[in-house]
Design a protein around this motif. Structure first.
Motif, PDB file in Angstrom:
ATOM      1  N   UNK A   1      20.053  19.081  22.574  1.00 32.81           N
ATOM      2  CA  UNK A   1      19.252  19.773  21.578  1.00 32.81           C
ATOM      3  C   UNK A   1      17.776  19.450  21.584  1.00 32.81           C
ATOM      4  N   UNK A   2      17.362  18.404  22.278  1.00 34.75           N
ATOM      5  CA  UNK A   2      15.961  17.996  22.228  1.00 34.75           C
ATOM      6  C   UNK A   2      15.116  18.735  23.267  1.00 34.75           C
ATOM      7  N   UNK A   3      13.827  18.624  23.104  1.00 36.60           N
ATOM      8  CA  UNK A   3      12.867  19.163  24.063  1.00 36.60           C
ATOM      9  C   UNK A   3      13.012  18.380  25.367  1.00 36.60           C
ATOM     10  N   UNK A   4      13.225  19.073  26.472  1.00 38.28           N
ATOM     11  CA  UNK A   4      13.431  18.392  27.753  1.00 38.28           C
ATOM     12  C   UNK A   4      12.160  17.782  28.314  1.00 38.28           C
ATOM     13  N   UNK A   5      11.023  18.087  27.709  1.00 33.69           N
ATOM     14  CA  UNK A   5       9.759  17.521  28.158  1.00 33.69           C
ATOM     15  C   UNK A   5       9.409  16.225  27.431  1.00 33.69           C
ATOM     16  N   UNK A   6      10.269  15.746  26.562  1.00 35.45           N
ATOM     17  CA  UNK A   6      10.028  14.476  25.890  1.00 35.45           C
ATOM     18  C   UNK A   6       9.976  13.338  26.906  1.00 35.45           C
TER      19      UNK A   6
ATOM     20  N   UNK B   1      26.636  17.462  16.431  1.00 32.87           N
ATOM     21  CA  UNK B   1      25.462  18.271  16.082  1.00 32.87           C
ATOM     22  C   UNK B   1      24.163  17.474  16.198  1.00 32.87           C
ATOM     23  N   UNK B   2      24.235  16.143  16.166  1.00 33.45           N
ATOM     24  CA  UNK B   2      23.010  15.343  16.282  1.00 33.45           C
ATOM     25  C   UNK B   2      22.380  15.433  17.671  1.00 33.45           C
ATOM     26  N   UNK B   3      23.215  15.707  18.688  1.00 33.21           N
ATOM     27  CA  UNK B   3      22.716  15.673  20.065  1.00 33.21           C
ATOM     28  C   UNK B   3      22.910  16.989  20.796  1.00 33.21           C
ATOM     29  N   UNK B   4      24.094  17.569  20.725  1.00 31.06           N
ATOM     30  CA  UNK B   4      24.373  18.793  21.469  1.00 31.06           C
ATOM     31  C   UNK B   4      23.884  20.019  20.696  1.00 31.06           C
ATOM     32  N   UNK B   5      23.159  20.876  21.389  1.00 31.82           N
ATOM     33  CA  UNK B   5      22.625  22.076  20.745  1.00 31.82           C
ATOM     34  C   UNK B   5      23.750  22.934  20.158  1.00 31.82           C
TER      35      UNK B   5
ATOM     36  N   UNK C   1      17.111   8.063  23.537  1.00 33.49           N
ATOM     37  CA  UNK C   1      17.403   7.820  22.118  1.00 33.49           C
ATOM     38  C   UNK C   1      18.102   9.027  21.504  1.00 33.49           C
ATOM     39  N   UNK C   2      17.647  10.220  21.848  1.00 32.94           N
ATOM     40  CA  UNK C   2      18.237  11.440  21.298  1.00 32.94           C
ATOM     41  C   UNK C   2      19.685  11.592  21.760  1.00 32.94           C
ATOM     42  N   UNK C   3      19.951  11.294  23.035  1.00 34.78           N
ATOM     43  CA  UNK C   3      21.308  11.416  23.574  1.00 34.78           C
ATOM     44  C   UNK C   3      22.301  10.535  22.823  1.00 34.78           C
ATOM     45  N   UNK C   4      21.853   9.391  22.371  1.00 39.92           N
ATOM     46  CA  UNK C   4      22.769   8.443  21.735  1.00 39.92           C
ATOM     47  C   UNK C   4      22.951   8.677  20.236  1.00 39.92           C
ATOM     48  N   UNK C   5      22.247   9.636  19.653  1.00 43.36           N
ATOM     49  CA  UNK C   5      22.311   9.824  18.203  1.00 43.36           C
ATOM     50  C   UNK C   5      23.717  10.156  17.714  1.00 43.36           C
ATOM     51  N   UNK C   6      24.362  11.101  18.370  1.00 39.73           N
ATOM     52  CA  UNK C   6      25.706  11.483  17.947  1.00 39.73           C
ATOM     53  C   UNK C   6      26.690  10.339  18.088  1.00 39.73           C
ATOM     54  N   UNK C   7      26.569   9.599  19.190  1.00 48.39           N
ATOM     55  CA  UNK C   7      27.435   8.431  19.390  1.00 48.39           C
ATOM     56  C   UNK C   7      27.215   7.396  18.300  1.00 48.39           C
ATOM     57  N   UNK C   8      25.959   7.081  18.015  1.00 48.58           N
ATOM     58  CA  UNK C   8      25.683   6.045  17.014  1.00 48.58           C
ATOM     59  C   UNK C   8      26.178   6.463  15.631  1.00 48.58           C
ATOM     60  N   UNK C   9      26.089   7.740  15.328  1.00 45.75           N
ATOM     61  CA  UNK C   9      26.603   8.257  14.060  1.00 45.75           C
ATOM     62  C   UNK C   9      28.124   8.110  13.996  1.00 45.75           C
ATOM     63  N   UNK C  10      28.794   8.458  15.102  1.00 47.89           N
ATOM     64  CA  UNK C  10      30.257   8.328  15.159  1.00 47.89           C
ATOM     65  C   UNK C  10      30.679   6.867  15.116  1.00 47.89           C
TER      66      UNK C  10
END
Length: 229
Positions: free
Chosen positions: A51-56, A14-18, A63-72
């Motif tokens: 889940x993030x804004x693609x215009x970032x 849920x941290x990364x995938x919508x 950084x957003x892509x790795x959030x779920x991995x880092x949490x796991x």
């Protein structure tokens, strides 16, 4: 109990995938409880259901892509579960599970999500990554018509527990066998409740995606459709 080492190669958070429902931390703990030795977090890539804004800016998207991995990974370090990083990209309808690369690779390859299918695969292989074509025959409103290209990858996901129709798994299995591809399974879980299906069982311990592919080539793995069986 299984005599061997259970591996899960397809998970979303849920941290990364919508579309994710549970955190990587909770999913990793559920996988440990289920008996897994190693899991891969494969959240949706920048051209998929992230889940993030693609215009970032690119760095913020990485950084957003790795959030779920880092949490796991945090949970894995606490409970003794190996957690590896990957992602699921969307290439002209083909969804590719990509492993063996890191945040540094992504930062050095801005806009890799915009590469055409063949160029993306070349870039990943050139950098030492590995690819499994996820659910090659799945049909869904978001997936355009396409024909899988078994000559472009070395592995198929031949059992995806999230496939609505068993026929899609059967077609992938048949094509993988015909083309002598490596064959893997994945849960495609978006929540803790779905991690029990689509596992791989290895005879020997594996620590990374390269060992996973090597052991599969040696015939030292098998698909486990459900850990409840």
């Amino acid at each position: 109990m299984y005599n061997g080492y259970l591996v899960q190669l397809h998970l979303h958070t849920s941290e990364t995938s919508r579309c994710g429902h549970d955190t990587g931390y909770d999913i990793a703990k559920a996988c440990k409880e289920a008996g897994y030795h190693l899991i891969a977090i494969t959240d949706h890539f920048f051209n998929a259901n992230i889940g993030c804004d693609r215009d970032l800016p690119w760095e913020e998207k990485v950084e957003y892509l790795t959030r779920g991995y880092r949490s796991a990974k945090k949970a894995g370090d606490e409970v003794g579960l190996k957690v590896i990083f990957g992602w699921e990209t969307f290439q002209a309808g083909r969804e590719l599970l990509t492993y063996g690369l890191d945040e540094k690779f992504l930062l050095e390859n801005p806009d890799i999500d915009q590469l055409p299918y063949e160029d993306y695969i070349k870039a990943v292989y050139r950098a030492g990554g590995r690819i499994i074509h996820a659910h090659p025959y799945r049909q869904a409103p978001y997936i355009p018509d396409f024909k899988p290209d078994p000559s472009s990858v070395e592995a198929y996901e031949v059992f995806n527990a999230g496939n609505r129709e068993e026929e899609w798994n059967e077609k992938a299995l048949h094509e993988a066998e015909e083309n002598h591809l490596l064959m893997f399974a994945g849960s495609d879980a978006h929540s803790c409740s779905n991690v029990l299906c689509g596992a791989m069982l290895f005879k020997n311990p594996v620590n990374d995606i390269h060992e996973i592919f090597s052991e599969a080539k040696l015939g030292n793995s098998k698909i486990v459709r459900s850990l409840n069986d």
